[in-house]
Design an enzyme around this catalytic site. Structure first.
Site, short mmCIF file in Angstrom:
data_model
loop_
_atom_site.label_atom_id
_atom_site.label_comp_id
_atom_site.label_asym_id
_atom_site.label_seq_id
_atom_site.Cartn_x
_atom_site.Cartn_y
_atom_site.Cartn_z
CE1 TYR A 147 38.17 44.43 42.99
CE2 TYR A 147 36.34 44.87 44.45
CZ TYR A 147 36.84 44.74 43.19
OH TYR A 147 36.01 44.92 42.11
CE LYS A 217 39.73 33.02 34.88
NZ LYS A 217 39.35 32.40 33.57
CG ASP A 283 36.01 31.60 32.42
OD1 ASP A 283 36.80 31.65 33.37
OD2 ASP A 283 36.04 30.72 31.56
CG ASP A 307 32.59 44.38 42.60
OD1 ASP A 307 31.38 44.64 42.64
OD2 ASP A 307 33.47 45.25 42.55
#
Ligand code: NAI
Length: 418
Positions: A147, A217, A283, A307
Site C-alpha cells: 500500500y 502470509k 487465510d 484492510d
C-alpha cells in the site's frame, strides 16, 4: 489548552482543544450530533470540571469551496499542535495527482497504527450464531506494505527501467508476462514492524487482554510478511520478556524438553497474567474468525491483510456501517479518530445517516485521553438502544421489531439514555 506528551504519558488538560473536521456529505448531518452527545456525556461525568473545546478545521469539499484548497495547511497545523482530533468522512477528490485526503493526513503525521476495535452490540443483526464471542482489536500497519504506493504502470518507460534492472542486474526470471506487466513494491521494515507490534502488546497489557496474534502470509512472502512475524516475536521476547510468553518460545521448549513441559510453562505464564504472543497465516485466520473467534483478542498485521480483516470482522458483527476507527502514532501521541464509512452521497439530506461509526470513534477518543467514564456512558446508552430495537434505517430494517429513527431522533435518544 493543548494536549502534550511527556515521556510515555499524554498530558490532558481539563479543557482540551479538539480539532474536528465536519466531513462532506452526511458528515454535516452526523458531526454536530456526535459533538452534542459527547458534550452531554462529559457534562454528566465531570459536571463542568472537564469540557471539550471543539475547534473546527477545514478539509474536503467544504474547504475547497471556502478557501480553494482540499486540505489547507492550517488544518494540518491544528492536528499537529493539538495532537488529538476527529474527522467525518471526506469526498476523495477525483483527478490524477491529487492524493486521498485521508492518506495525506496519515502520512503527514506518520499515523502508523490503524486501530479498529470490533465488538457486537446485542440487537444488531449479524450472520453469526454467536457474535457475542467476537472481541477483537485490530492493529493494522498504516505506512508500509504493498500500500505504500510504489508502483509503475505497464508499458511506461519507468516500468521498462525497473524491469531491466530486475532482469539484468537481479537475475529475475520469474515475471510471467514482462511485456504487459505492471509492478508494485512491498516494503516491510524492522522499524515499521516493531513500532506496530510494540503498540499492540502495550495495548494488550494495558487492557489486560490475553493474547496478541501476528497475522501474516510469511509462508509465501518469506522476507516481508515472514520478516514481520520473525521481528514481531523477537521484539516481544526482547522488550517484554517478563510480561509475554510467545508461541515461538513454546515451540522451542517443546523441541528441547517435550510438549508436556511446554504446556506447563504456558499455563504458568497465562496464570501470571502474561500476554500470549502467537501467529497465524492470514487465510487460516479468516476461517478461524468464523469458526472460533474467541481465540483472538488483539491482532497485529500488515497493511493489506489489515484492510481485508477489518471489514470482514466488522461485517461479522453486523457493524460494517457503525465500525469505528482511529489512526495513531503512539510515539508522538498524534491521533485522528474517524468515521470509517464514506460520505454516503445516496442518502444525504434524508435523515438516514447513522452517526454510530463517528460516535464510537469519539468514544475511542475519550478512552484515548483517559476520560473513560464519559466513553462508557455513551457505550452503555448505545447498548440499551440497540437492545430495545432502536436504530437508523440501515440497522433498524434488519432488526427484529426494529424501530426506525432519523439521525436526529436517534441522537436525541442516545442523550436520553445516557
Ligand atoms: P460510502 O461508505 O459513502 O457508502 C456506501 C454505502 O453505505 C452507501 O449505500 C451509503 O448510503 C451507506 N452508508 C455509509 N455510511 C453510512 C451511514 N453512516 N449511515 C447509513 N448508511 C451509510 O462509500 P462510497 O459510496 O464508496 O463513497 C462515497 C464517497 O466517500 C467517495 O468520495 C469516497 O471516496 C469517500 N470515502 C471516504 C472515506 C473517508 O473519508 N474515510 C471512506 C470511504 C469512502
Amino acid at each position: 489548552m493543548q494536549i502534550t506528551k511527556q515521556g510515555d504519558q499524554l498530558i490532558i488538560p481539563d479543557h482540551p482543544v479538539i480539532p474536528f473536521i465536519e466531513g462532506d456529505g452526511i458528515g454535516k448531518e452526523i458531526t454536530p450530533h456526535v459533538q452534542q452527545i459527547v458534550n452531554s456525556a462529559v457534562e454528566r461525568s465531570y459536571a463542568g470540571k472537564r469540557t471539550i473545546a471543539w475547534q473546527e478545521v477545514l478539509a474536503g469539499e467544504k474547504a475547497f469551496n471556502k478557501v480553494g484548497s482540499w486540505l489547507p495547511a492550517e488544518t494540518m497545523d491544528a492536528f499537529r499542535t493539538f495532537r488529538v482530533g476527529i474527522k467525518g468522512p471526506l469526498t476523495t477528490p477525483i483527478g490524477e495527482g491529487i492524493r486521498s485526503l485521508n492518506v495525506a493526513l496519515r502520512q503527514e503525521l506518520d499515523l502508523y497504527v490503524c486501530l479498529r476495535p470490533v465488538r457486537w452490540f446485542k440487537g444488531v443483526a449479524t450472520p453469526l450464531l454467536h457474535p457475542e464471542k467476537v472481541h477483537v482489536t485490530i492493529f493494522r500497519e498504516n505506512t508500509e506494505d504493498i500500500y505504500a504506493g510504489i508502483e509503475w504502470a505497464a508499458g511506461t518507460p519507468e516500468l521498462k527501467k525497473v524491469l531491466k534492472f530486475l532482469q539484468e542486474e537481479m537475475g529475475v526470471a520469474k515475471i510471467r508476462f514482462p511485456e504487459t506487466t505492471s509492478i508494485g513494491v512491498k516494503p516491510v521494515s524492522v522499524e515499521g514492524t516493531e513500532r506496530l507490534v510494540r503498540a499492540a502488546i502495550t495495548y494488550a497489557l494495558k487492557h489486560r487482554l490475553p493474547s496478541v496474534t501476528l497475522v501474516h502470509k510469511g509462508n509465501i512472502m518469506k522476507f516481508t510478511e515472514g520478516g514481520f512475524k520473525k521481528w514481531g516475536y523477537a521484539l516481544a521476547e526482547r522488550e517484554f520478556p517478563d510480561r509475554t510468553f510467545t508461541e515461538h518460545q513454546f515451540r522451542q521448549i517443546e523441541t528441547e524438553r517435550g510438549l508436556q513441559r511446554a504446556v506447563e510453562e504456558y499455563n504458568v505464564a497465562v496464570a501470571s497474567g502474561k500476554v500470549f504472543i502467537k501467529d497465524v497465516i492470514a487465510d487460516a485466520f479468516l476461517q478461524n474468525t468464523l469458526l472460533k473467534p474467541e481465540e483472538y483478542s488483539v491482532i497485529a498485521t500488515l497493511n493489506l491483510n489489515g484492510d481485508y480483516i477489518s471489514d470482514q470482522l466488522a461485517a461479522m458483527v453486523g457493524g460494517i456501517g457503525i465500525a469505528p476507527g482511529a489512526n495513531i502514532n503512539y510515539d508522538t501521541g498524534h491521533a485522528i479518530f474517524e468515521a470509517t464509512h464514506g460520505t454516503a452521497p445516496d442518502i444525504v439530506g434524508k435523515g438516514k445517516a447513522n452517526p454510530c461509526s463517528m460516535l464510537l470513534s469519539a468514544v475511542m477518543m475519550l478512552e484515548y485521553i483517559g476520560w473513560n467514564e464519559a466513553g462508557r456512558l455513551i457505550t452503555m446508552s448505545l447498548e440499551r438502544l440497540f437492545e430495545s430495537g432502536y436504530g437508523t434505517s440501515d440497522l433498524a430494517r434488519f432488526m427484529e421489531k426494529g424501530k426506525e429513527l432519523t439521525t436526529s431522533e436517534f441522537s436525541q435518544k442516545v442523550i436520553e439514555f445516557l
